[in-house]
Scaffold this active site. Structure first.
Site, PDB file in Angstrom:
ATOM      1  N   ARG A  65      10.799  11.002  -6.834  1.00 40.75           N
ATOM      2  CA  ARG A  65      10.998   9.596  -6.484  1.00 40.75           C
ATOM      3  C   ARG A  65      11.924   8.887  -7.465  1.00 40.75           C
ATOM      4  NH1 ARG A  65       9.208  11.951  -3.085  1.00 40.75           N
ATOM      5  NH2 ARG A  65       7.407  11.562  -1.769  1.00 40.75           N
ATOM      6  N   SER A 109       3.938   4.016   1.242  1.00 38.67           N
ATOM      7  CA  SER A 109       3.162   4.255   0.018  1.00 38.67           C
ATOM      8  C   SER A 109       3.561   3.233  -1.034  1.00 38.67           C
ATOM      9  CB  SER A 109       3.412   5.664  -0.496  1.00 38.67           C
ATOM     10  OG  SER A 109       3.006   6.623   0.449  1.00 38.67           O
ATOM     11  N   GLU A 132       5.924   1.776  -6.098  1.00 42.27           N
ATOM     12  CA  GLU A 132       7.118   2.454  -5.591  1.00 42.27           C
ATOM     13  C   GLU A 132       8.155   1.463  -5.072  1.00 42.27           C
ATOM     14  OE1 GLU A 132       8.244   5.825  -2.234  1.00 42.27           O
ATOM     15  OE2 GLU A 132       6.362   5.983  -3.329  1.00 42.27           O
TER      16      GLU A 132
END
Length: 351
Positions: free
Chosen positions: A160, A239, A343
């Site tokens: 990520r 998410s 995130e």
């Protein structure tokens, strides 16, 4: 280019949250994107780049500056080589590659947002990451004022993360190039156990790419991860927290907390993350800390389908969402000694 003033930004995000921008420019060509960025930089005006808006948390006060919406289009498939303009809708691009019988991104179906955002986050799901198929990224460098072509290695991909995320004020992604696989209509080898189970095969097996895509869409929909205007469980950024990656000392401390809180026979999810580190599950942590599906009494709540998604139930504010996020972070830290990291990108606000 289209230009609006005091323009609402909430409709441009999947959360449907956030105040207006002083100015909103919509660019439909790479040249327009570069021109708008240069104009803002020359004037010293704060600049916010918006693609699909699926990874943005914008403050209720909005954005004082220029918001640049990248709406470029371009899908160029030559053999197994694919080039996407940054403004292309990602999930549509995935569908078109599967229709062409190619493998490599079929398990990334249903992820909202634009193609240009995928290398920034190194988007991944169900055993695939874009870093495994990206060959080059064309980006405008705001420091050197040049358009660059970066190789996969130069993108510095990790979980990520990427060079672009490391330097969020420097690069504006214009185009993304991929090398896909012609496997006679079959998918790439399946890496994710849940996908394999749903298909009745073993990890490492291949299935028709269209079947893999359809199965992933069904799995994502069951978790509220496929956009649906009528379903508030999808009014989210997917998410909200990344899965924590722990070194040996952190892992030992975490396991001790789990044993103390839940008993010595409870084993939390643990996956190798390279360099001797271990990745655990943010969703598991949230659930075991007491924040179950549907948690919350206000207009911002945890999804009723997936504990990792924080949602706007229709009339939330950004502050409502952040209050919930802070509560979850504090609860997980108290229970397990791990601090969750958001995130989505925050604009004008922070946890």
């Amino acid at each position: 280019m289209q230009e609006l003033h005091d323009a609402p930004l909430a409709p441009l995000t999947t959360f449907r949250l956030g105040g207006p921008a002083t100015r909103l420019i919509t660019a439909t060509t790479d040249a327009e994107v570069v021109a708008a960025v240069r104009e803002a930089d020359d004037a010293g005006t704060p600049l916010l780049i918006i693609g699909g808006g699926s990874n943005l948390v914008i403050g209720d006060k909005g954005f004082e500056g220029t918001a640049l919406r990248i709406a470029t289009r371009g899908f160029d498939l030559s053999g197994t080589a694919l080039e996407l303009a940054a403004g292309e809708t990602w999930t549509d691009a995935v569908a078109r590659t599967v229709e062409a019988g190619l493998a490599g991104i079929e398990c990334l179906a249903g992820i909202p947002g634009s193609a240009g955002a995928t290398p920034i986050q190194n988007v991944g799901a169900y055993g695939q990451e874009v870093s495994s198929t990206i060959t080059e990224v064309v980006a405008y460098d705001r420091t050197t004022r040049e358009t660059l072509t970066l190789t996969n290695a130069e993108c510095a991909f990790s979980y990520r993360h990427s060079r672009f995320k490391e330097h969020p004020e420097r690069y504006v992604v214009l185009r993304v190039r991929f090398a896909l696989e012609d496997a006679d209509g079959l998918s790439a080898p399946l890496k994710y156990a849940e996908t394999a189970r749903a298909l009745g095969v073993e990890p490492g097996d291949r299935v028709p790419a269209a079947t893999a895509r359809r199965t992933v869409l069904e799995l994502r929909a069951g978790k509220g991860m496929v956009l649906d205007p009528a379903d508030h469980d999808t009014w989210s950024a997917g998410s909200f927290f990344t899965n924590p990656i722990l070194d040996d000392a952190q892992l030992a401390a975490f396991l001790a907390r789990v044993s103390e809180r839940l008993g010595p026979d409870v084993a939390p999810p643990a996956f190798p993350a390279g360099d001797g580190r271990t990745k655990t599950s943010a969703a598991w942590l949230i659930d075991r800390a007491g924040f179950t599906k549907g948690y919350g009494a206000g207009p911002a709540r945890i999804s009723t389908k997936h504990t990792l998604a924080l949602t706007n139930r229709g009339d939330a504010t950004t502050e409502d969402l952040l209050a919930l996020a802070r509560e979850v972070v504090a609860g997980v830290r108290e229970a397990f000694g791990i601090t969750l990291v958001n995130e989505p990108v925050t604009v004008g606000v922070s946890l």
